[in-house]
Design a protein around this motif. Structure first.
Motif, PDB file in Angstrom:
ATOM      1  N   ILE A  13      -5.191  -4.682   8.441  1.00 23.18           N
ATOM      2  CA  ILE A  13      -5.645  -4.559  10.159  1.00 23.18           C
ATOM      3  C   ILE A  13      -5.702  -5.589  11.000  1.00 23.18           C
ATOM      4  O   ILE A  13      -6.312  -6.692  10.956  1.00 23.18           O
ATOM      5  CB  ILE A  13      -7.017  -3.441  10.373  1.00 23.18           C
ATOM      6  CG1 ILE A  13      -6.873  -2.437   9.435  1.00 23.18           C
ATOM      7  CG2 ILE A  13      -7.390  -3.310  11.316  1.00 23.18           C
ATOM      8  CD1 ILE A  13      -7.587  -1.077   9.096  1.00 23.18           C
TER       9      ILE A  13
ATOM     10  N   ASN B 125      -0.089  -3.478   7.734  1.00 19.77           N
ATOM     11  CA  ASN B 125       0.554  -3.429   6.604  1.00 19.77           C
ATOM     12  C   ASN B 125      -0.149  -2.506   5.344  1.00 19.77           C
ATOM     13  O   ASN B 125      -1.568  -1.835   5.764  1.00 19.77           O
ATOM     14  CB  ASN B 125       0.749  -4.506   5.719  1.00 19.77           C
ATOM     15  CG  ASN B 125       0.931  -6.061   5.860  1.00 19.77           C
ATOM     16  OD1 ASN B 125       0.397  -6.599   6.869  1.00 19.77           O
ATOM     17  ND2 ASN B 125       2.380  -5.707   5.609  1.00 19.77           N
ATOM     18  N   LYS B 126       0.757  -1.623   4.502  1.00 17.68           N
ATOM     19  CA  LYS B 126      -0.370  -1.179   3.555  1.00 17.68           C
ATOM     20  C   LYS B 126       0.071  -1.109   2.365  1.00 17.68           C
ATOM     21  O   LYS B 126       1.830  -0.714   2.504  1.00 17.68           O
ATOM     22  CB  LYS B 126       0.232   0.388   3.901  1.00 17.68           C
ATOM     23  CG  LYS B 126      -0.831   1.113   3.248  1.00 17.68           C
ATOM     24  CD  LYS B 126      -1.889   1.764   3.150  1.00 17.68           C
ATOM     25  CE  LYS B 126      -2.740   2.413   2.318  1.00 17.68           C
ATOM     26  NZ  LYS B 126      -2.382   2.657   0.557  1.00 17.68           N
TER      27      LYS B 126
ATOM     28  N   LYS C  73       2.463  -9.581  10.544  1.00 24.21           N
ATOM     29  CA  LYS C  73       1.994  -9.235  10.021  1.00 24.21           C
ATOM     30  C   LYS C  73       2.647 -10.457   8.155  1.00 24.21           C
ATOM     31  O   LYS C  73       2.635 -10.578   8.049  1.00 24.21           O
ATOM     32  CB  LYS C  73       2.843  -7.601   9.065  1.00 24.21           C
ATOM     33  CG  LYS C  73       4.385  -7.886   8.765  1.00 24.21           C
ATOM     34  CD  LYS C  73       4.697  -6.807   9.212  1.00 24.21           C
ATOM     35  CE  LYS C  73       5.919  -6.362   8.818  1.00 24.21           C
ATOM     36  NZ  LYS C  73       6.942  -4.940   8.523  1.00 24.21           N
TER      37      LYS C  73
ATOM     38  N   GLU D  30      -8.771  -3.387   3.921  1.00 26.41           N
ATOM     39  CA  GLU D  30      -9.326  -2.413   3.628  1.00 26.41           C
ATOM     40  C   GLU D  30      -9.145  -2.171   1.581  1.00 26.41           C
ATOM     41  O   GLU D  30      -7.689  -2.448   1.813  1.00 26.41           O
ATOM     42  CB  GLU D  30      -9.176  -1.125   3.804  1.00 26.41           C
ATOM     43  CG  GLU D  30      -9.910  -0.937   5.615  1.00 26.41           C
ATOM     44  CD  GLU D  30      -9.662  -0.095   6.766  1.00 26.41           C
ATOM     45  OE1 GLU D  30     -10.280   0.433   6.681  1.00 26.41           O
ATOM     46  OE2 GLU D  30      -8.068   1.037   6.770  1.00 26.41           O
TER      47      GLU D  30
ATOM     48  N   THR E  77      -3.189  -1.718  12.450  1.00 19.34           N
ATOM     49  CA  THR E  77      -2.705  -1.311  10.925  1.00 19.34           C
ATOM     50  C   THR E  77      -1.198  -2.261  10.621  1.00 19.34           C
ATOM     51  O   THR E  77      -0.576  -1.091  11.102  1.00 19.34           O
ATOM     52  CB  THR E  77      -2.808   0.146  10.083  1.00 19.34           C
ATOM     53  OG1 THR E  77      -3.976   0.019  10.063  1.00 19.34           O
ATOM     54  CG2 THR E  77      -2.585  -0.491   8.225  1.00 19.34           C
TER      55      THR E  77
ATOM     56  N   THR F 290      -4.995  -1.436   3.414  1.00 17.97           N
ATOM     57  CA  THR F 290      -4.471  -1.300   4.305  1.00 17.97           C
ATOM     58  C   THR F 290      -4.979  -2.638   4.876  1.00 17.97           C
ATOM     59  O   THR F 290      -5.693  -2.977   4.754  1.00 17.97           O
ATOM     60  CB  THR F 290      -5.192  -0.449   5.818  1.00 17.97           C
ATOM     61  OG1 THR F 290      -6.608  -0.400   4.880  1.00 17.97           O
ATOM     62  CG2 THR F 290      -4.834   0.692   5.595  1.00 17.97           C
TER      63      THR F 290
END
Length: 636
Positions: A19, A32-33, A82, A13, A30, A17
């Protein structure tokens, strides 16, 4: 959007993020951010798996770093469960004006392992009336796409092609637009003269590059400025220049325009393009402009009438080949071999493009035309040849409840029947007798079908097409209808019944024989409410405060609308119906600002005397009243 080898879907996104959706468990996580700059059209923009991902676990990310210089950055990371952020290898950076426009950011790998990356022209389009943004006035560099898209020494407004190396660097492949060492050029450039190449695709057999290029905003041709806003689907069989900001579509030329004096000088020559802008750091003589593959504007296209009308935002999807996927009864069939999936983000359609023997356009066929897509934004085929589509949702730059991930499978042979339930009532006091009908159910092969009804239990309680059932206890019941064909396929549908409280009956008694109304006159009326459980308003059982009366004038007639408190009426109109069927809701909501002002704010700003002005504004588009964000033209 990517398909992971372990039967998971990976998508990103713009807000940062990352996902993962597990196809076997239905669990979405989720993982990673990332810290990214999200001003303008920046953020977490692009992502692609390395062709050898199963062994090296490499993933490529294109994003806008939050700290440091104003740049877009292409990096390689390792991905296990991730993105392992500490493994970052920066391949290249591209300058960026943070507050504005056209970031592109699509990444794809070709069959030869070369990486393709799209970058927008990073140019403010709001000072050129929807035509060519080539403002050469001093201090107006941000409004000049000649600094980027038409600049052979700049990576913006381009699709670059590089060969990633194992150590995190890259080399230049043969066949790019400018050979290594050519003065005032960047050897990474494969195609130039692009505005906002938002979604790209590579044919994995031919190596041809496809991309959707989002066009400018002018609603009509101007004999002194150039063509109306044209969006493009392009095909590159080799490196080249696609003309922006000098040409558009099938090489329709813009005019050289003096922005300081407001004068048009002469039309550009697609075969002899020269970049004489003071903001240009590259070559003056440019490669000739290439014609687009498919082009269209807001109104009906003479060349490609099947694209329809309205807002526009083309995307290039994958080219399908069945032998690239595991043989699977639900994978797409050989019919789609060699066909390109072409879709439009705002028109919500998908077309399948067939080529002739020379790879030119032959025909376009609608894909699932009876299904509604909510702004499709990316698509990928899974290992079994099924199609996954990521949908953005209706509103631009918003957390959309209608955003979703779709899985589309192909059904060979017999199709399951369709179950549809109708009932004469859905709510009422107990004992509540409801008549149900399955007459709307159907089998697309016209095979005989049978019915199974479950009303208040998990056991079949009727096998008739039409059935009646009495609910004796208060509750919310999920009535289930299963429809079976004679070949073993079945489909079920659920229908909710609320038993235990009858809806009230409402009457409005008007105390006059004359029902015409004139200004400042009075209408005397009495409201009578009877409720099976709560009693009667005439007997004093129902408080007047629990009854809401609304008097509304309608252009088609005169109405009184009344509802029990807590169930406010929704008033429809021709205008609202037209808006529901248009792209208005992508940018405007009733009470909240999206990219455009709220409808309530617009209504406060204008009065009925502004009607003609507003109609003209909707038709022609424009910007500046509510900020720089443009409203697209709606000439239809």
């Amino acid at each position: 959007l990517e398909y992971l080898p372990n039967d998971k879907i990976l998508f990103i996104e713009r807000i940062g993020t990352v996902i993962v959706y597990d196809l076997s468990t239905g669990e979405m996580t989720t993982v990673n951010k990332l810290d990214v700059e999200t001003k303008g059209e920046n953020g977490l923009l692009g992502m692609a798996l390395d062709p050898n991902f199963e062994t090296n676990k490499w993933i490529y990310i294109y994003y806008s770093p939050l700290e440091g210089e104003s740049i877009q950055q292409l990096s390689r990371f390792e991905f296990t469960d991730k993105i392992n952020l500490e493994t970052e290898k920066v391949l290249l950076t591209i300058p960026n004006v943070r507050d504005c426009c056209h970031s592109g950011g699509s990444i794809e790998f070709g069959p030869d392992g070369l990486l393709y990356l799209s970058a927008g022209d990073d140019t403010n389009p709001f000072g050129s009336s929807g035509y060519s943004p080539s403002d050469e006035v001093e201090g107006r560099k941000v409004w000049d796409a000649q600094k980027s898209a038409a600049n052979t020494n700049d990576l913006r407004g381009k699709i670059i092609r590089i060969k990633p190396e194992a150590d995190g660097t890259y080399s230049i492949p043969e066949g790019n637009l400018f050979p290594v060492g050519t003065e005032k050029t960047r050897p990474e450039i494969y195609t130039m003269g692009l505005r906002n190449p938002f979604r790209i695709s590579i044919d994995q057999k031919t190596g041809f590059l496809y991309w959707g290029d989002v066009g400018p905003d002018a609603g009509k041709d101007n004999p002194k400025r150039g063509p109306k806003g044209l969006d493009e689907l392009n095909q590159a069989r080799h490196a080249g220049n696609w003309g922006w900001p000098y040409t558009r579509g099938d090489n329709k030329p813009y005019f050289k325009y003096d922005f300081e004096k407001g004068e048009s000088l002469y039309p550009f020559d697609p075969n002899n393009l020269k970049n004489t802008s003071p903001n240009n750091t590259g070559l003056e003589q440019l490669p000739p402009a290439q014609k687009s593959f498919i082009w269209y504007s807001y109104d009906k296209s003479e060349e490609f009438p099947w694209v329809g009308t309205g807002g526009k935002n083309p995307m290039a999807g994958p080219v399908f080949y069945s032998d690239m996927y595991t043989v699977n009864e639900k994978g797409f069939p050989d019919y789609f071999n060699g066909k390109l999936f072409f879709y439009d983000w705002i028109r919500d359609w998908i077309y399948v493009i067939t080529f002739d023997e020379n790879h030119n356009f032959k025909k376009a066929e609608p894909f699932m035309p009876n299904s509604r897509f909510n702004n499709p934004t990316d698509m990928v085929f899974g290992k079994n040849g099924e199609l996954y589509i990521l949908e953005y949702g209706e509103k631009w730059v918003a957390k959309n409840l209608d955003a979703r991930l779709n899985k589309i499978e192909y059904i060979r042979g017999n199709r399951a029947p369709i179950a549809r339930i109708e009932s004469d009532k859905i709510v009422g006091a107990v004992p509540l007798t409801v008549s149900f009908s399955a007459e709307g159910s159907e089998d697309l092969e016209k095979d005989p079908i049978s019915y199974e009804w479950m009303f208040d239990s998990q056991q079949v309680q009727s096998t008739e097409e039409n059935a009646s059932f009495t609910f004796n206890k208060p509750g919310v019941y999920k009535v289930k209808l299963t429809v079976n064909d004679n070949k073993g396929e079945s489909t079920s549908s659920l229908h909710e019944i609320i038993a235990g409280n009858a809806p009230p009956t409402v009457k409005i008694n008007v105390e006059s024989d004359k029902l015409n109304y004139s200004k400042n006159s009075k209408i005397k009326y009495t409201v009578v409410v009877d409720d099976k459980e709560d009693g009667s308003s005439e007997a004093g059982d129902i408080n007047a405060k629990d009854v809401k009366v609304t008097l509304t004038y309608l252009p088609e007639g005169k109405d009184f609308i009344i509802e029990k408190k807590g169930h406010q009426p929704t008033l429809d109109s021709k205008g609202k119906t037209l808006m529901e069927g248009s792209d208005c809701k992508a940018c405007h909501a009733i009470n909240e600002k999206i990219s455009g002002p709220s409808l309530m704010d617009i209504s406060k700003k204008y009065s009925p005397k502004d009607t003609d002005y507003l109609i003209a504004k909707v038709i022609s588009g424009g910007s500046g009243v509510w900020g720089e964000a443009p409203m697209a033209a709606h000439p239809t």
